[in-house]
Enzyme design. Structure first.
Site, mmCIF file in Angstrom:
data_model
loop_
_atom_site.group_PDB
_atom_site.id
_atom_site.type_symbol
_atom_site.label_atom_id
_atom_site.label_comp_id
_atom_site.label_asym_id
_atom_site.label_seq_id
_atom_site.Cartn_x
_atom_site.Cartn_y
_atom_site.Cartn_z
ATOM 1 N N SER A 168 0.823 -0.990 -0.080
ATOM 2 C CA SER A 168 -0.101 -0.004 -0.009
ATOM 3 C C SER A 168 1.004 1.178 -0.173
ATOM 4 O O SER A 168 2.108 1.252 0.262
ATOM 5 C CB SER A 168 -0.730 0.085 1.153
ATOM 6 N N TYR B 177 -1.686 -1.052 10.958
ATOM 7 C CA TYR B 177 -1.823 -1.305 9.333
ATOM 8 C C TYR B 177 -0.456 -0.507 8.666
ATOM 9 O O TYR B 177 0.184 -1.261 7.751
ATOM 10 C CB TYR B 177 -2.997 -0.399 8.606
HETATM 11 N N1 LIG Z 1 -8.820 -0.997 -1.225
HETATM 12 C C1 LIG Z 1 -7.535 0.058 -0.849
HETATM 13 O O1 LIG Z 1 -7.948 1.441 -0.983
HETATM 14 C C2 LIG Z 1 -6.416 -0.445 -0.974
HETATM 15 C C3 LIG Z 1 -5.360 0.609 -0.861
HETATM 16 C C4 LIG Z 1 -3.822 0.063 -0.847
HETATM 17 C C5 LIG Z 1 -3.662 -1.282 -0.438
HETATM 18 N N2 LIG Z 1 -4.664 -2.093 -0.584
HETATM 19 C C6 LIG Z 1 -4.382 -3.395 -0.153
HETATM 20 O O2 LIG Z 1 -4.905 -4.398 -1.219
HETATM 21 C C7 LIG Z 1 -5.208 -5.944 -0.762
HETATM 22 C C8 LIG Z 1 -6.634 -6.204 -0.886
HETATM 23 O O3 LIG Z 1 -7.564 -5.251 -0.589
HETATM 24 P P1 LIG Z 1 -8.958 -4.893 -0.997
HETATM 25 O O4 LIG Z 1 -9.167 -3.425 -0.944
HETATM 26 O O5 LIG Z 1 -9.242 -5.677 -2.448
HETATM 27 O O6 LIG Z 1 -10.052 -5.719 -0.166
HETATM 28 P P2 LIG Z 1 -11.335 -6.456 0.036
HETATM 29 O O7 LIG Z 1 -11.574 -6.504 1.312
HETATM 30 O O8 LIG Z 1 -12.095 -6.142 -1.010
HETATM 31 O O9 LIG Z 1 -10.494 -7.913 -0.255
HETATM 32 C C9 LIG Z 1 -9.735 -8.633 0.741
HETATM 33 C C10 LIG Z 1 -9.817 -10.195 0.397
HETATM 34 O O10 LIG Z 1 -8.997 -10.813 1.443
HETATM 35 C C11 LIG Z 1 -9.358 -11.794 2.086
HETATM 36 N N3 LIG Z 1 -8.954 -12.321 3.238
HETATM 37 C C12 LIG Z 1 -8.810 -11.737 4.380
HETATM 38 N N4 LIG Z 1 -8.079 -12.352 5.526
HETATM 39 C C13 LIG Z 1 -7.752 -13.458 4.762
HETATM 40 C C14 LIG Z 1 -6.851 -14.440 5.198
HETATM 41 N N5 LIG Z 1 -6.661 -14.504 6.512
HETATM 42 N N6 LIG Z 1 -6.601 -15.420 4.139
HETATM 43 C C15 LIG Z 1 -7.023 -15.407 2.935
HETATM 44 N N7 LIG Z 1 -7.859 -14.307 2.493
HETATM 45 C C16 LIG Z 1 -8.223 -13.399 3.449
HETATM 46 C C17 LIG Z 1 -11.029 -11.396 2.117
HETATM 47 O O11 LIG Z 1 -11.854 -12.231 2.548
HETATM 48 C C18 LIG Z 1 -11.194 -10.647 1.040
HETATM 49 O O12 LIG Z 1 -11.757 -11.554 0.026
HETATM 50 C C19 LIG Z 1 -5.132 -5.589 0.892
HETATM 51 O O13 LIG Z 1 -3.609 -6.276 1.191
HETATM 52 C C20 LIG Z 1 -5.100 -4.141 1.059
HETATM 53 O O14 LIG Z 1 -4.497 -3.770 2.291
HETATM 54 C C21 LIG Z 1 -5.999 -1.811 -0.468
#
Ligand SMILES: NC(=O)c1ccc[n+]([C@@H]2O[C@H](COP(=O)([O-])OP(=O)(O)OC[C@H]3O[C@@H](n4cnc5c(N)ncnc54)[C@H](O)[C@@H]3O)[C@@H](O)[C@H]2O)c1
Length: 253
Positions: free
Chosen positions: A144, A157
Site C-alpha cells: 500500500s 496497518y
Molecule cells: N482498497 C484500497 O484502498 C487499498 C489500498 C492499498 C492497499 N490495499 C491492499 O490491497 C489488498 C486487497 O484489498 P482490497 O481492497 O481488495 O480488500 P477486500 O476486502 O475487497 O479483499 C480482501 C480479500 O482478502 C480476503 N482475506 C482476508 N483475510 C484473509 C486471510 N486470512 N486469508 C485469505 N484471505 C483473506 C478477504 O476475505 C477478501 O476477499 C489488501 O492487502 C489491502 O491492504 C487496498
C-alpha cells in the site's frame, strides 16, 4: 484476444473480493490457470464460478494466509493440480483500524500483523520453496502507499505494510540469482469493500477520499490488477525488490 500468460500458473490470495478478484480475472483472461486462495468460501467459490463462466481456468483453495498449514496446503494443492507456480500475487489483507488517538488496541495489532505481514511471510516461504526447485517465478506482494508513508490513526496497518515492503526487498535480494523476481505493489485508494468500510459509506468522506488523489478519484481494482500483470510480465524482467506505486499522484507532492 492475445493470451500472453497461456500455460502459466498464478496464485492470487484474497481473490474473493476487490483487488484480488480483479487480479484473478485479469490473469485468467491473459490465459493463466489461476488458484483462488481465499478464506471466505462463499466469495472464493463465486470468484471461481465467474472465471469459469468467462471460460477461464481456475480452482478455489480455501486458504487462511495467517496459518502455516493452510498456506502449505495451498502450495501443495497448486502443484498437484497444475504442476508449477509461475506467479504469486500475495494480496490478502485487512484494514479494520480506525484508531482514536491513544487507544491503541493490542489485539487489533496482532490480527492485522498476522494477516497482512505474517501472511505474506508464510506465502513467500512456501511459494519460494517451489519456485527454487523450478528455478523461476515472480512474486508480487500487495502492500500500500501506507508501506511507504504513514497513515495517521493507523499505526498497525502502516507498520504491517512497511513490513511487507521491507520483507519484499530482503527476499528479492536473496533470490535474485535464482531466476525469481519479487516486487511489491503500492496502491493508493481503490474502490473496494475495504476502502468503503473505512468511510462507513459516508458520501462526504468518500468524496474527500476521491479529492485527495490528484487525479480526482480513487482507482478501479482493474487498474491495480494491470500493475500486477505488468510486474509478472517479461516487460518487468529487470525489476527486482522495487515498489510499484499506483496512486493517482497521491504521493507525488
Ligand atoms: N482498497 C484500497 O484502498 C487499498 C489500498 C492499498 C492497499 N490495499 C491492499 O490491497 C489488498 C486487497 O484489498 P482490497 O481492497 O481488495 O480488500 P477486500 O476486502 O475487497 O479483499 C480482501 C480479500 O482478502 C480476503 N482475506 C482476508 N483475510 C484473509 C486471510 N486470512 N486469508 C485469505 N484471505 C483473506 C478477504 O476475505 C477478501 O476477499 C489488501 O492487502 C489491502 O491492504 C487496498
Amino acid at each position: 484476444m492475445s493470451k500472453p500468460f497461456a500455460g502459466k500458473v498464478a496464485i492470487v490470495t484474497g481473490a474473493g473480493s476487490g483487488i484480488g478478484l480483479a487480479t484473478a480475472k485479469a490473469f485468467a483472461e491473459a490465459g493463466a490457470r489461476v488458484v483462488i486462495a481465499e478464506v471466505n468460501d462463499t466469495a472464493g467459490e463465486e470468484a471461481a464460478r465467474e472465471i469459469h463462466a468467462a471460460h477461464g481456468k481456475c480452482i478455489f483453495v480455501h486458504t487462511d494466509v495467517s496459518n502455516a498449514k493452510s498456506v502449505s496446503t495451498l502450495v501443495a494443492r497448486t502443484v498437484s493440480a497444475y504442476g508449477q507456480i509461475d506467479f504469486a500475487i500475495n494480496n490478502a489483507g485487512i484494514d479494520p483500524e480506525l484508531v482514536p488517538e491513544a487507544t491503541w488496541d493490542e489485539q487489533m495489532f496482532d490480527r492485522i500483523v498476522a494477516i497482512n505481514l505474517k501472511g505474506v511471510f508464510l506465502c513467500m516461504k512456501y511459494q519460494l520453496a517451489q519456485m527454487t526447485k523450478q528455478g523461476s517465478g515472480v512474486i508480487v506482494n500487495v502492500a500500500s502507499i501506507a508501506g511507504l508513508s504513514a497513515v495517521a490513526n493507523k499505526p498497525s496497518y502502516t507498520a504491517s505494510k512497511h513490513g511487507v515492503v521491507g520483507m519484499t526487498k530482503a527476499a528479492a535480494l536473496q533470490y535474485a540469482r535464482q531466476g525469481i523476481r519479487i516486487n511489491s505493489l503500492c496502491p493508493g485508494g481503490v474502490d473496494t469493500p475495504i476502502a468503503m468500510d473505512n468511510h462507513g459509506g459516508n458520501p462526504l468522506a468518500v468524496a474527500s477520499m476521491n479529492n485527495a488523489h490528484p487525479i480526482g478519484r480513487i482507482a478501479d481494482p482493474s487498474e491495480i490488477a494491470a500493475g500486477a500483470l505488468f510486474l509478472c510480465s517479461d516487460a518487468a524482467s529487470f525489476m527486482i525488490g522495487q515498489s510499484l506505486v499506483l496512486d493517482g499522484g497521491l504521493t507525488a507532492g
